[in-house]
Design an enzyme around this catalytic site. Sequence first.
Site, PDB file in Angstrom:
ATOM      1  N   ASN A 172      -2.519 -33.892  54.709  1.00 18.06           N
ATOM      2  CA  ASN A 172      -3.656 -34.101  55.606  1.00 18.06           C
ATOM      3  C   ASN A 172      -3.212 -34.883  56.842  1.00 18.06           C
ATOM      4  O   ASN A 172      -2.357 -35.768  56.770  1.00 18.06           O
ATOM      5  CB  ASN A 172      -4.847 -34.754  54.903  1.00 18.06           C
ATOM      6  CG  ASN A 172      -4.517 -35.986  54.091  1.00 18.06           C
ATOM      7  OD1 ASN A 172      -3.397 -36.172  53.640  1.00 18.06           O
ATOM      8  ND2 ASN A 172      -5.498 -36.843  53.899  1.00 18.06           N
ATOM      9  N   ILE A 173      -3.802 -34.504  57.965  1.00 15.40           N
ATOM     10  CA  ILE A 173      -3.473 -35.123  59.259  1.00 15.40           C
ATOM     11  C   ILE A 173      -4.787 -35.533  59.909  1.00 15.40           C
ATOM     12  O   ILE A 173      -5.627 -34.668  60.220  1.00 15.40           O
ATOM     13  CB  ILE A 173      -2.690 -34.138  60.161  1.00 15.40           C
ATOM     14  CG1 ILE A 173      -1.395 -33.696  59.453  1.00 15.40           C
ATOM     15  CG2 ILE A 173      -2.385 -34.790  61.512  1.00 15.40           C
ATOM     16  CD1 ILE A 173      -0.601 -32.626  60.195  1.00 15.40           C
ATOM     17  N   GLU A 231      -4.672 -28.791  52.228  1.00 14.09           N
ATOM     18  CA  GLU A 231      -4.743 -27.396  51.772  1.00 14.09           C
ATOM     19  C   GLU A 231      -4.735 -26.435  52.961  1.00 14.09           C
ATOM     20  O   GLU A 231      -4.010 -25.441  52.970  1.00 14.09           O
ATOM     21  CB  GLU A 231      -6.020 -27.153  50.961  1.00 14.09           C
ATOM     22  CG  GLU A 231      -6.116 -27.980  49.699  1.00 14.09           C
ATOM     23  CD  GLU A 231      -6.867 -29.296  49.914  1.00 14.09           C
ATOM     24  OE1 GLU A 231      -6.625 -29.971  50.930  1.00 14.09           O
ATOM     25  OE2 GLU A 231      -7.688 -29.638  49.048  1.00 14.09           O
ATOM     26  N   CYS A 258     -12.175 -29.695  49.454  1.00 13.13           N
ATOM     27  CA  CYS A 258     -13.454 -29.742  50.176  1.00 13.13           C
ATOM     28  C   CYS A 258     -13.963 -28.324  50.426  1.00 13.13           C
ATOM     29  O   CYS A 258     -13.236 -27.335  50.271  1.00 13.13           O
ATOM     30  CB  CYS A 258     -13.295 -30.506  51.489  1.00 13.13           C
ATOM     31  SG  CYS A 258     -12.564 -29.534  52.818  1.00 13.13           S
ATOM     32  N   CYS A 316     -11.970 -26.096  52.994  1.00 14.14           N
ATOM     33  CA  CYS A 316     -10.730 -25.534  52.441  1.00 14.14           C
ATOM     34  C   CYS A 316     -11.026 -24.398  51.472  1.00 14.14           C
ATOM     35  O   CYS A 316     -10.299 -23.408  51.414  1.00 14.14           O
ATOM     36  CB  CYS A 316      -9.902 -26.627  51.767  1.00 14.14           C
ATOM     37  SG  CYS A 316      -9.202 -27.773  52.973  1.00 14.14           S
TER      38      CYS A 316
HETATM   39  N1  THU Z   1      -8.670 -34.315  52.214  1.00 18.13           N
HETATM   40  C1  THU Z   1      -7.710 -33.370  51.973  1.00 18.13           C
HETATM   41  O1  THU Z   1      -6.669 -33.329  52.636  1.00 18.13           O
HETATM   42  N2  THU Z   1      -7.934 -32.472  50.987  1.00 18.13           N
HETATM   43  C2  THU Z   1      -8.992 -32.505  50.122  1.00 18.13           C
HETATM   44  O2  THU Z   1      -9.088 -31.691  49.232  1.00 18.13           O
HETATM   45  C3  THU Z   1     -10.020 -33.547  50.279  1.00 18.13           C
HETATM   46  C4  THU Z   1      -9.931 -34.366  51.509  1.00 18.13           C
HETATM   47  C5  THU Z   1      -8.392 -35.344  53.214  1.00 18.13           C
HETATM   48  C6  THU Z   1      -9.205 -35.325  54.456  1.00 18.13           C
HETATM   49  C7  THU Z   1      -9.089 -36.777  54.899  1.00 18.13           C
HETATM   50  O3  THU Z   1      -7.869 -36.958  55.606  1.00 18.13           O
HETATM   51  C8  THU Z   1      -8.997 -37.557  53.612  1.00 18.13           C
HETATM   52  O4  THU Z   1      -8.620 -36.608  52.614  1.00 18.13           O
HETATM   53  C9  THU Z   1     -10.279 -38.250  53.203  1.00 18.13           C
HETATM   54  O5  THU Z   1     -11.337 -37.388  53.225  1.00 18.13           O
END
Ligand code: THU
Length: 128
Positions: A41-42, A54, A85, A88
């Site tokens: 995640n970025i 994802e 989420c 995704c």
């Molecule tokens: N996030 C993800 O990368 N994948 C998920 O399945 C749930 C949420 C990230 C988004 C954000 O950077 C952090 O988790 C908190 O929501």
Amino acid sequence: MDLILFEAAKAARKNAYVPYSHFAVGAAVRAKDGRVFTGCNIENASYGLTVCAERNAIFAAVKEGVRDFETLLVTADTEGPVSPCGACRQVMAEFGISHIELTNLKGLSQCVSLEELLPYGFTLKEKE
Ligand code: THU
């Protein structure tokens, strides 16, 4: 548990850019041709621009011309297996990623289908 995808997702997670949530996520997706693509995640100061692990993994594959997938695995430092989420899930549906493995860093894992994650999801496929 798919150990190759698990290790790849954990390695990608180390590059998560999470100055706001401090919640690092890693993902790895295997294409039908066997190649593995990863994402983390970025985040962004403009929070809504954040992209999940994802979607970054899927988009890394698509930008290489890959559109056929086998399995996506996601991992984070959570009590139970982390679950993707809604955005995704919709992107997984777009590319027909039907096997998803939810895991945590401790190695707990749960395999789910896209049908289970996104029942009655939006699609334009029947109109093609
Ligand atoms: N996030 C993800 O990368 N994948 C998920 O399945 C749930 C949420 C990230 C988004 C954000 O950077 C952090 O988790 C908190 O929501």
